[in-house]
Enzyme design. Structure first.
Site, PDB file in Angstrom:
ATOM      1  N   CYS A 114       2.730 -23.737 -33.610  1.00  0.00           N
ATOM      2  CA  CYS A 114       2.178 -23.356 -32.300  1.00  0.00           C
ATOM      3  C   CYS A 114       0.664 -23.180 -32.317  1.00  0.00           C
ATOM      4  O   CYS A 114       0.032 -23.176 -31.267  1.00  0.00           O
ATOM      5  CB  CYS A 114       2.826 -22.070 -31.805  1.00  0.00           C
ATOM      6  SG  CYS A 114       4.561 -22.266 -31.480  1.00  0.00           S
ATOM      7  N   HIS A 257      -1.693 -17.294 -26.509  1.00  0.00           N
ATOM      8  CA  HIS A 257      -0.518 -18.155 -26.691  1.00  0.00           C
ATOM      9  C   HIS A 257       0.565 -17.722 -25.702  1.00  0.00           C
ATOM     10  O   HIS A 257       0.880 -16.529 -25.595  1.00  0.00           O
ATOM     11  CB  HIS A 257      -0.015 -18.010 -28.136  1.00  0.00           C
ATOM     12  CG  HIS A 257       1.181 -18.850 -28.445  1.00  0.00           C
ATOM     13  ND1 HIS A 257       1.325 -20.141 -27.994  1.00  0.00           N
ATOM     14  CD2 HIS A 257       2.310 -18.576 -29.156  1.00  0.00           C
ATOM     15  CE1 HIS A 257       2.483 -20.629 -28.418  1.00  0.00           C
ATOM     16  NE2 HIS A 257       3.101 -19.698 -29.121  1.00  0.00           N
ATOM     17  N   ASN A 287       7.576 -21.139 -23.530  1.00  0.00           N
ATOM     18  CA  ASN A 287       6.689 -21.338 -24.680  1.00  0.00           C
ATOM     19  C   ASN A 287       6.646 -22.832 -25.023  1.00  0.00           C
ATOM     20  O   ASN A 287       7.612 -23.377 -25.547  1.00  0.00           O
ATOM     21  CB  ASN A 287       7.223 -20.509 -25.853  1.00  0.00           C
ATOM     22  CG  ASN A 287       6.367 -20.621 -27.093  1.00  0.00           C
ATOM     23  OD1 ASN A 287       5.456 -21.439 -27.164  1.00  0.00           O
ATOM     24  ND2 ASN A 287       6.671 -19.798 -28.086  1.00  0.00           N
TER      25      ASN A 287
HETATM   26  N1  ACO Z   1      20.282 -12.837 -23.346  1.00  0.00           N
HETATM   27  C1  ACO Z   1      20.934 -11.689 -23.491  1.00  0.00           C
HETATM   28  N2  ACO Z   1      20.983 -11.017 -24.661  1.00  0.00           N
HETATM   29  C2  ACO Z   1      20.307 -11.545 -25.685  1.00  0.00           C
HETATM   30  C3  ACO Z   1      19.588 -12.746 -25.590  1.00  0.00           C
HETATM   31  C4  ACO Z   1      19.609 -13.401 -24.358  1.00  0.00           C
HETATM   32  N3  ACO Z   1      18.954 -14.552 -24.158  1.00  0.00           N
HETATM   33  N4  ACO Z   1      19.020 -12.998 -26.791  1.00  0.00           N
HETATM   34  C5  ACO Z   1      19.337 -12.012 -27.622  1.00  0.00           C
HETATM   35  N5  ACO Z   1      20.140 -11.123 -26.954  1.00  0.00           N
HETATM   36  C6  ACO Z   1      20.741  -9.901 -27.443  1.00  0.00           C
HETATM   37  C7  ACO Z   1      20.870  -9.861 -28.940  1.00  0.00           C
HETATM   38  O1  ACO Z   1      22.034 -10.567 -29.345  1.00  0.00           O
HETATM   39  C8  ACO Z   1      20.968  -8.386 -29.184  1.00  0.00           C
HETATM   40  O2  ACO Z   1      22.285  -7.984 -28.913  1.00  0.00           O
HETATM   41  P1  ACO Z   1      23.014  -6.893 -29.858  1.00  0.00           P
HETATM   42  O3  ACO Z   1      22.151  -5.651 -29.752  1.00  0.00           O
HETATM   43  O4  ACO Z   1      24.347  -6.773 -29.251  1.00  0.00           O
HETATM   44  O5  ACO Z   1      22.981  -7.486 -31.220  1.00  0.00           O
HETATM   45  C9  ACO Z   1      20.075  -7.789 -28.103  1.00  0.00           C
HETATM   46  O6  ACO Z   1      19.903  -8.811 -27.106  1.00  0.00           O
HETATM   47  C10 ACO Z   1      18.709  -7.390 -28.585  1.00  0.00           C
HETATM   48  O7  ACO Z   1      18.247  -8.450 -29.373  1.00  0.00           O
HETATM   49  P2  ACO Z   1      16.878  -8.355 -30.044  1.00  0.00           P
HETATM   50  O8  ACO Z   1      16.669  -9.564 -30.897  1.00  0.00           O
HETATM   51  O9  ACO Z   1      16.728  -6.988 -30.653  1.00  0.00           O
HETATM   52  O10 ACO Z   1      15.931  -8.439 -28.784  1.00  0.00           O
HETATM   53  P3  ACO Z   1      14.386  -8.215 -28.769  1.00  0.00           P
HETATM   54  O11 ACO Z   1      14.067  -7.057 -27.927  1.00  0.00           O
HETATM   55  O12 ACO Z   1      13.768  -8.298 -30.128  1.00  0.00           O
HETATM   56  O13 ACO Z   1      13.916  -9.519 -27.972  1.00  0.00           O
HETATM   57  C11 ACO Z   1      12.966 -11.647 -28.376  1.00  0.00           C
HETATM   58  C12 ACO Z   1      14.204 -10.806 -28.505  1.00  0.00           C
HETATM   59  C13 ACO Z   1      12.646 -11.842 -26.910  1.00  0.00           C
HETATM   60  C14 ACO Z   1      13.255 -13.014 -29.018  1.00  0.00           C
HETATM   61  C15 ACO Z   1      11.782 -10.935 -29.115  1.00  0.00           C
HETATM   62  O14 ACO Z   1      12.147 -10.600 -30.419  1.00  0.00           O
HETATM   63  C16 ACO Z   1      10.575 -11.781 -29.147  1.00  0.00           C
HETATM   64  O15 ACO Z   1       9.933 -12.006 -28.131  1.00  0.00           O
HETATM   65  N6  ACO Z   1      10.153 -12.252 -30.336  1.00  0.00           N
HETATM   66  C17 ACO Z   1       9.017 -13.132 -30.452  1.00  0.00           C
HETATM   67  C18 ACO Z   1       9.527 -14.503 -30.229  1.00  0.00           C
HETATM   68  C19 ACO Z   1       8.431 -15.450 -29.913  1.00  0.00           C
HETATM   69  O16 ACO Z   1       7.670 -15.250 -29.002  1.00  0.00           O
HETATM   70  N7  ACO Z   1       8.414 -16.523 -30.677  1.00  0.00           N
HETATM   71  C20 ACO Z   1       7.506 -17.532 -30.483  1.00  0.00           C
HETATM   72  C21 ACO Z   1       6.163 -17.184 -31.073  1.00  0.00           C
HETATM   73  S1  ACO Z   1       5.708 -18.308 -32.268  1.00  0.00           S
HETATM   74  C22 ACO Z   1       5.888 -19.743 -31.527  1.00  0.00           C
HETATM   75  O17 ACO Z   1       5.448 -19.889 -30.402  1.00  0.00           O
HETATM   76  C23 ACO Z   1       6.637 -20.843 -32.170  1.00  0.00           C
END
Ligand code: ACO
Length: 332
Positions: A114, A257, A287
């Site tokens: 990215c 980003h 993204n």
């Molecule tokens: N819909 C509903 N529930 C979901 C989803 C979804 N799409 N995705 C995950 N969940 C659930 C999980 O299974 C979990 O359930 P559980 O508690 O029963 O196990 C719960 O939601 C919480 O999951 P977390 O992973 O703890 O959620 P978090 O608050 O961390 O948010 C997210 C997840 C949005 C992916 C976050 O971690 C994030 O933004 N990370 C950065 C990702 C990113 O931006 N990557 C790209 C940057 S680098 C690049 O661009 C390549």
């Protein structure tokens, strides 16, 4: 000796027509619009057609940038392409774009996920500063949907397809251009497992990998990526501003980003950049990986960045890789 000035003469971007909304994703995986919007800020993203590949998206953005700079493809000395979703492992997507544009200049890809757009712009800047080339076409293009598992709700809601292009030159062009200032880059290979496509390379070849474990798709530890994205972008912004002797208050346009609203909010808590100076497209693009900051810059340049205004771009991606860059609206 005064340092040679390098300019971004024009920008272009392209988003595929097909829209994938949160409501449509709700029909595909166990998710809700409320969850996606509250965790990411994304409402919809664009998805390329089956017969449309990464280089096709890149060519459409490149043609807009070439037209914007009023420059012919014959005047381009080098093409650099940033992508994490290439047409092929080889040949490079840059060679495919070169062919489709009818260019004959050298062309190569950079692999910085990215953060690729900033690594490519930094390379273009160095080639021009050295005097080797005058006009470099930089493209960041992603058909990341080809590498997303649309049964995995933790990743499929985040990403979208798109492309951005810039003409980097030793001349400002027919109107005010953006002068390329400091570019700060960083990498940390220790964290490579947190965001990767495990199969298809020499570690896990197509011969030995299993389609049941879906190792040909993007895998991510969201929490680790989230934490490092904030830390790395914040430190590179600070380093870039320090090296430029520009204060946080002097930033007129901030283009981070376009991955996640909560990452951007956390970044803003660390700096005194005013909220009305932050520019985002992620609500409607998701993204778009290497293309994200270029698409956003192209979108907001239309809104007339004024002379002497400072634009700060920052990015983060797999590797991990990261970087920040300062641009200033200026005449030659
Ligand atoms: N819909 C509903 N529930 C979901 C989803 C979804 N799409 N995705 C995950 N969940 C659930 C999980 O299974 C979990 O359930 P559980 O508690 O029963 O196990 C719960 O939601 C919480 O999951 P977390 O992973 O703890 O959620 P978090 O608050 O961390 O948010 C997210 C997840 C949005 C992916 C976050 O971690 C994030 O933004 N990370 C950065 C990702 C990113 O931006 N990557 C790209 C940057 S680098 C690049 O661009 C390549």
């Amino acid at each position: 000796m005064t340092e040679k000035k390098i300019f971004i003469r024009s920008t272009g971007s392209y988003l595929p027509e097909k829209v994938l909304t949160n409501k449509m994703l709700k029909e595909m995986v166990d998710t809700t619009d409320e969850w996606i919007v509250s965790r990411t800020g994304i409402k919809e993203r664009r998805i390329a057609l089956e017969n449309e590949c990464t280089s096709d998206l890149g060519v459409k953005a490149a043609l807009k940038a070439l037209a914007g700079a009023k420059i012919l493809i014959e005047e381009i000395d080098l093409i650099i392409v940033a992508t994490l979703s290439p047409d092929y492992i080889f040949p490079s997507t840059a060679c495919m774009i070169q062919k489709k544009l009818g260019a004959t200049c050298p062309a190569f890809d950079v692999g910085a996920a990215c953060s690729g757009m900033l690594f490519a712009l930094s390379s273009a800047k160095s080639f021009i500063a050295s005097g080797q080339y005058k006009n470099v076409l930089v493209v960041a293009a992603e058909k990341v949907s080809s590498f997303i598992d649309y049964t995995d709700r933790s990743t499929c809601v985040l990403f979208g397809d798109g492309a951005a292009a810039m003409i980097v030159s030793d001349k400002a062009g027919f109107k005010e251009s953006l002068q390329v200032g400091e570019i700060v880059l960083g990498s940390d290979g220790q964290m490579h497992k947190s965001l990767e496509i495990p199969a298809g390379g020499s570690v896990l070849s197509a011969r030995n990998s299993s389609t049941t474990t879906k190792d040909h798709f993007l895998k991510m530890d969201g929490k680790v990526v989230f934490k490092h994205a904030i830390q790395r972008m914040a430190s590179s912004i600070k380093e870039c501003l320090d090296q430029s002797d520009v204060s946080e208050q002097q930033i007129d346009y901030f283009i981070p980003h376009q991955a996640n609203d909560r990452i951007i909010d956390a970044l803003l808590k660390r700096f005194s950049i005013k909220i009305d100076r932050v520019h985002k497209t992620l609500e409607s693009t998701g993204n778009t990986c290497a293309a994200s900051i270029g698409i956003c810059l192209d979108h907001y340049l239309d809104q007339k960045v004024k002379m002497d205004q400072n634009i700060l771009l920052t990015t983060f991606g797999a590797g991990f890789t990261w970087g920040s860059m300062l641009l200033k609206r200026e005449r030659q």
